[in-house]
Design a protein around this motif. Structure first.
Motif, short mmCIF file in Angstrom:
data_model
loop_
_atom_site.label_atom_id
_atom_site.label_comp_id
_atom_site.label_asym_id
_atom_site.label_seq_id
_atom_site.Cartn_x
_atom_site.Cartn_y
_atom_site.Cartn_z
N GLU A 33 47.92 -44.66 5.62
CA GLU A 33 47.29 -45.28 4.56
C GLU A 33 47.98 -46.21 3.90
O GLU A 33 47.79 -47.21 3.60
CB GLU A 33 46.66 -44.20 3.61
CG GLU A 33 45.69 -44.65 2.60
CD GLU A 33 45.12 -43.62 1.62
OE1 GLU A 33 44.23 -43.80 0.99
OE2 GLU A 33 45.81 -42.63 1.52
N GLN A 34 49.42 -45.93 3.55
CA GLN A 34 50.30 -46.69 2.84
C GLN A 34 50.91 -47.72 3.57
O GLN A 34 50.48 -48.98 3.11
CB GLN A 34 51.42 -45.91 2.19
CG GLN A 34 52.37 -46.63 1.33
CD GLN A 34 53.45 -45.69 1.24
OE1 GLN A 34 54.19 -45.40 2.05
NE2 GLN A 34 54.22 -45.97 -0.06
N SER B 231 47.92 -50.26 4.25
CA SER B 231 47.60 -51.06 2.91
C SER B 231 48.46 -52.03 2.62
O SER B 231 48.31 -53.21 2.35
CB SER B 231 47.30 -50.17 1.83
OG SER B 231 47.16 -50.67 0.83
N LYS C 262 48.62 -55.40 4.70
CA LYS C 262 47.36 -56.46 4.27
C LYS C 262 47.91 -57.70 3.62
O LYS C 262 48.50 -57.34 2.43
CB LYS C 262 46.26 -55.58 3.66
CG LYS C 262 45.05 -56.53 3.42
CD LYS C 262 44.48 -57.14 4.47
CE LYS C 262 43.11 -58.03 4.19
NZ LYS C 262 42.48 -58.62 5.52
N ARG D 79 45.95 -55.20 10.31
CA ARG D 79 46.09 -53.72 10.21
C ARG D 79 45.76 -52.77 11.21
O ARG D 79 44.85 -52.06 11.30
CB ARG D 79 45.37 -53.47 8.88
CG ARG D 79 45.88 -54.23 7.54
CD ARG D 79 45.34 -53.73 6.39
NE ARG D 79 43.73 -53.81 6.25
CZ ARG D 79 42.95 -53.49 5.18
NH1 ARG D 79 43.73 -52.65 4.32
NH2 ARG D 79 41.58 -53.85 5.23
#
Length: 409
Positions: free
Chosen positions: A401-402, A405, A408, A251
């Motif tokens: 952030e999206q 995430s 992952k 990430r």
């Protein structure tokens, strides 16, 4: 108003933003430096104070072709004025910190950093006063972050027989299992590390570490000439941190503003093994590197001198060599992107103002159409880079952030 259009799996977003008018900077005389009131206010500079300083600089340089280049012994009125304000605000910050008023102190340190940043701008062959302002800009910025509970850590890597560096802002929480998600971010040829200001804190507040560095040829990494392979510097930084257990190697995002956006898009195509997402804020990808020799003087003097300094090639004495070197940055000429054919799986967010004369719509659409997951945001018009960072940059943080995430495993 927000308009969404879905075309072949690629989302294009247009924002029409209403903002309060800024003070009338346009009536000031011609400056050597590019005047960017919206950007500076987003950084934390007070617009009325800045307008007063510009007026004093103009008065001191009355009759000069570039009033912001006046002064004796290499010092400039510009640097002196902004550094003086930075010193005054820093003294206030220190007083508030001594009283235990950390919130007020942090806000003042951030404002001091914004003024020191202006004092050193654009950091071309810096005088001692400009170099001191650059150092002070980082010191006060880091202190602001620390008072707000973030850890700021230096990062250095071996690069081209030297030491390249940056600094990472860590979230105010324990690291998750597998390590922190990470954003590797840079600005361009005249804006240095640290000049993400509150945006870095916004990203870190979402549980994402944020590493800031100067691109090759600039700031603390000035010893490395700016060349078409300059993306190898963020690669070295990312690989070094990914090899530790503190950061999640699955990430990591690459982000570039202005000239830094070129590397961000390139790495989305060339290093999908390392970067899970890419943010390109007003990055020149092709068009700006096609300037013919007889139009070189049309490029603003500040930008020309900055590029000469960063690349180590004096276009004033060898324009053909300089322009050939700059054409090497085109992602089309490099073969990184073949329009209509090259597609990466790495999501790319591109942000700009419409009719940007450095990174026009062709460049923005080139990036947007070169990924299966593209988002294009326009904010403002007829300027270089998005004009309302207050509205746009939180959306960039949301997107990071999206995507980090979602990536992952």
């Amino acid at each position: 108003m927000i308009r969404l259009a879905l075309l072949s799996g690629v989302v294009a977003v247009t924002l029409t933003l209403q903002a309060a008018p800024m003070p009338a900077f346009a009536e000031e005389p011609h400056f050597f430096r590019d005047i960017r009131p919206n950007h500076w206010v987003w950084n934390g500079a007070d617009p009325l104070t800045t307008q007063s300083i510009l007026a004093r600089v103009a008065e001191a340089g009355a009759g000069a072709e570039h009033p912001d280049l006046t002064g004796a012994g290499g010092a400039t009125v510009w640097t002196d004025e902004f550094a003086r304000v930075g010193d005054q605000i820093r003294a206030l910050a220190e007083e508030q910190e001594a009283l235990g008023l950390t919130g007020a102190a942090a806000a003042l340190y951030m404002r001091a950093s914004a003024n020191y940043t202006l004092a050193k701008y654009p950091l071309i062959d810096p005088s001692p006063a400009e170099a001191a302002a650059f150092e002070a800009s980082l010191e006060t910025l880091h202190r602001a972050h620390e008072l707000r509970g973030f850890d700021v850590e230096p990062v250095s890597v071996t690069f081209q027989n030297g030491e390249a560096d940056g600094h990472v802002l860590l979230p105010r929480r324990d690291a998750p299992a597998g390590g922190w998600p990470l954003v590797i971010a840079s600005n361009g040829i005249d804006v240095n590390q640290g000049e993400f200001f509150a945006f870095a804190e916004d990203v870190a507040s979402r549980g994402i570490a944020f590493l800031m560095y100067d691109i090759a040829g600039t700031g603390t990494n000035a010893e490395f000439p700016l060349g078409p392979d300059y993306e190898e510097l963020p690669v070295a930084l990312a690989a070094t941190l990914a090899a530790t257990d503190r950061f999640d190697a699955d990430r990591i995002a690459i982000m570039g503003v202005s000239f830094g956006g070129n590397a961000a898009v390139k790495l989305a195509h060339t290093r999908p093994d390392l970067f899970a997402a890419s943010v390109n804020v007003c990055g020149p990808l092709h068009s700006a590197f096609q300037v013919p020799e007889d139009q070189l003087d049309s490029v603003g003097l500040m930008y020309r001198l900055a590029l000469y300094d960063r690349t180590g090639i004096d276009g004033g004495t060898d324009p053909a060599r300089f322009l050939a070197h700059m054409r090497g940055f085109s992602l089309i000429d490099q073969g990184v992107i073949v329009p209509g054919e090259t597609v990466t799986e790495v999501p790319i967010l591109s942000v700009n103002a419409r009719n940007d004369y450095v990174a026009p719509a062709f460049d923005m659409e080139l990036a947007n159409n070169s990924t299966v997951d593209g988002t294009l945001i326009y904010s403002g018009t007829d300027d270089q880079c998005p004009q309302d960072r207050f509205a746009v940059m939180p959306q960039v943080a949301d997107w990071l952030e999206q995507r980090l995430s979602l990536n992952k495993n």
